[in-house]
Scaffold this motif. Structure first.
Motif, mmCIF file in Angstrom:
data_model
loop_
_atom_site.group_PDB
_atom_site.id
_atom_site.type_symbol
_atom_site.label_atom_id
_atom_site.label_comp_id
_atom_site.label_asym_id
_atom_site.label_seq_id
_atom_site.Cartn_x
_atom_site.Cartn_y
_atom_site.Cartn_z
ATOM 1 N N PHE A 27 0.859 -1.184 0.000
ATOM 2 C CA PHE A 27 0.000 0.000 0.000
ATOM 3 C C PHE A 27 0.895 1.234 0.000
ATOM 4 O O PHE A 27 2.122 1.140 0.149
ATOM 5 N N SER A 28 0.277 2.384 -0.163
ATOM 6 C CA SER A 28 1.033 3.631 -0.188
ATOM 7 C C SER A 28 1.377 4.048 1.237
ATOM 8 O O SER A 28 0.626 4.763 1.909
ATOM 9 N N PHE A 29 2.563 3.591 1.699
ATOM 10 C CA PHE A 29 2.948 3.786 3.087
ATOM 11 C C PHE A 29 3.003 5.266 3.448
ATOM 12 O O PHE A 29 2.515 5.674 4.494
ATOM 13 N N SER A 30 3.570 6.074 2.571
ATOM 14 C CA SER A 30 3.761 7.491 2.882
ATOM 15 C C SER A 30 2.456 8.267 2.956
ATOM 16 O O SER A 30 2.444 9.417 3.399
ATOM 17 N N SER A 31 1.368 7.638 2.539
ATOM 18 C CA SER A 31 0.060 8.303 2.576
ATOM 19 C C SER A 31 -0.775 7.897 3.775
ATOM 20 O O SER A 31 -1.888 8.399 3.949
ATOM 21 N N SER A 32 -0.265 6.986 4.580
ATOM 22 C CA SER A 32 -1.063 6.440 5.677
ATOM 23 C C SER A 32 -0.464 6.764 7.024
ATOM 24 O O SER A 32 0.731 6.571 7.248
ATOM 25 N N ALA A 33 -1.301 7.257 7.953
ATOM 26 C CA ALA A 33 -0.883 7.304 9.348
ATOM 27 C C ALA A 33 -0.650 5.876 9.819
ATOM 28 O O ALA A 33 -1.268 4.936 9.309
ATOM 29 N N MET A 34 0.234 5.722 10.783
ATOM 30 C CA MET A 34 0.575 4.394 11.292
ATOM 31 C C MET A 34 0.464 4.395 12.811
ATOM 32 O O MET A 34 0.655 5.431 13.466
ATOM 33 N N SER A 35 0.194 3.238 13.345
ATOM 34 C CA SER A 35 0.069 3.134 14.794
ATOM 35 C C SER A 35 0.723 1.866 15.298
ATOM 36 O O SER A 35 0.936 0.917 14.539
ATOM 37 N N TRP A 36 1.056 1.876 16.568
ATOM 38 C CA TRP A 36 1.492 0.684 17.283
ATOM 39 C C TRP A 36 0.430 0.342 18.331
ATOM 40 O O TRP A 36 -0.087 1.238 19.024
ATOM 41 N N TYR A 37 0.135 -0.944 18.408
ATOM 42 C CA TYR A 37 -0.779 -1.464 19.409
ATOM 43 C C TYR A 37 -0.039 -2.517 20.222
ATOM 44 O O TYR A 37 1.009 -3.018 19.822
ATOM 45 N N ARG A 38 -0.614 -2.876 21.359
ATOM 46 C CA ARG A 38 -0.073 -4.002 22.116
ATOM 47 C C ARG A 38 -1.218 -4.773 22.762
ATOM 48 O O ARG A 38 -2.282 -4.216 23.015
ATOM 49 N N GLN A 39 -0.954 -6.041 22.998
ATOM 50 C CA GLN A 39 -1.944 -6.893 23.653
ATOM 51 C C GLN A 39 -1.249 -7.777 24.667
ATOM 52 O O GLN A 39 -0.409 -8.615 24.292
ATOM 53 N N ALA A 40 -1.589 -7.572 25.917
ATOM 54 C CA ALA A 40 -1.054 -8.388 27.001
ATOM 55 C C ALA A 40 -1.967 -9.592 27.212
ATOM 56 O O ALA A 40 -3.147 -9.557 26.858
ATOM 57 N N CYS A 96 1.924 -3.406 14.621
ATOM 58 C CA CYS A 96 1.723 -2.133 13.939
ATOM 59 C C CYS A 96 0.467 -2.238 13.074
ATOM 60 O O CYS A 96 -0.014 -3.334 12.766
ATOM 61 N N ASN A 97 -0.057 -1.089 12.708
ATOM 62 C CA ASN A 97 -1.307 -1.042 11.946
ATOM 63 C C ASN A 97 -1.319 0.218 11.110
ATOM 64 O O ASN A 97 -0.873 1.278 11.545
ATOM 65 N N ALA A 98 -1.823 0.072 9.881
ATOM 66 C CA ALA A 98 -1.966 1.215 8.988
ATOM 67 C C ALA A 98 -3.390 1.746 9.111
ATOM 68 O O ALA A 98 -4.349 0.998 8.881
ATOM 69 N N LEU A 99 -3.545 3.008 9.431
ATOM 70 C CA LEU A 99 -4.884 3.547 9.635
ATOM 71 C C LEU A 99 -5.702 3.535 8.356
ATOM 72 O O LEU A 99 -6.930 3.513 8.416
ATOM 73 N N SER A 100 -5.034 3.530 7.210
ATOM 74 C CA SER A 100 -5.758 3.448 5.935
ATOM 75 C C SER A 100 -6.217 2.033 5.632
ATOM 76 O O SER A 100 -7.082 1.835 4.775
#
Length: 115
Positions: A27-40, A96-100
């Motif tokens: 996907f167009s990485f530079s066009s997407s906000a990105m996030s980090w998540y975690r799950q314990a 990690c997750n792409a908001l788009s």
């Protein structure tokens, strides 16, 4: 096809540091906000940090503010999570997750903080 590959986790003592990486493709990485998540274990997946597409703005969960830093390199299609002053409660699988493309997730990387 969207692919997210996390790496950099491991076992670290309390107070230690780690840098996680997430290599993105499909996907167009530079066009997407990105996030980090975690799950314990036994807990819901939670958002840890978010960075805008150009990297100009970031946001953090209160639990990691001042200790974690999210950054990105759009030339390498990679987002990072720099984690300092780690605590046992930071133990989790990190994703990690792409908001788009919110439906797509990688395999995650395990972070264990223990003495």
């Amino acid at each position: 096809q969207v692919q997210l590959v996390e790496s950099g986790g491991g076992l670290v003592q309390p107070g230690g540091s780690l840098r996680l990486s997430c290599a993105a493709s499909g996907f167009s990485f530079s066009s997407s906000a990105m996030s980090w998540y975690r799950q314990a274990p036994g807990k819901k997946r939670e958002s840890v940090a978010v960075i805008t597409s150009a990297g100009g703005s970031t946001n953090y969960a209160d639990s990691v503010k001042g200790r974690f830093t999210i950054s990105r390199d759009n030339a390498k299609n990679t987002v990072y999570l720099h984690m300092n002053s780690l605590k046992p409660e930071d133990t989790a699988v990190y994703y990690c997750n792409a908001l788009s493309w919110p439906r797509y997730w990688g395999q995650g990387t395990q972070v264990t903080v223990s003495s």
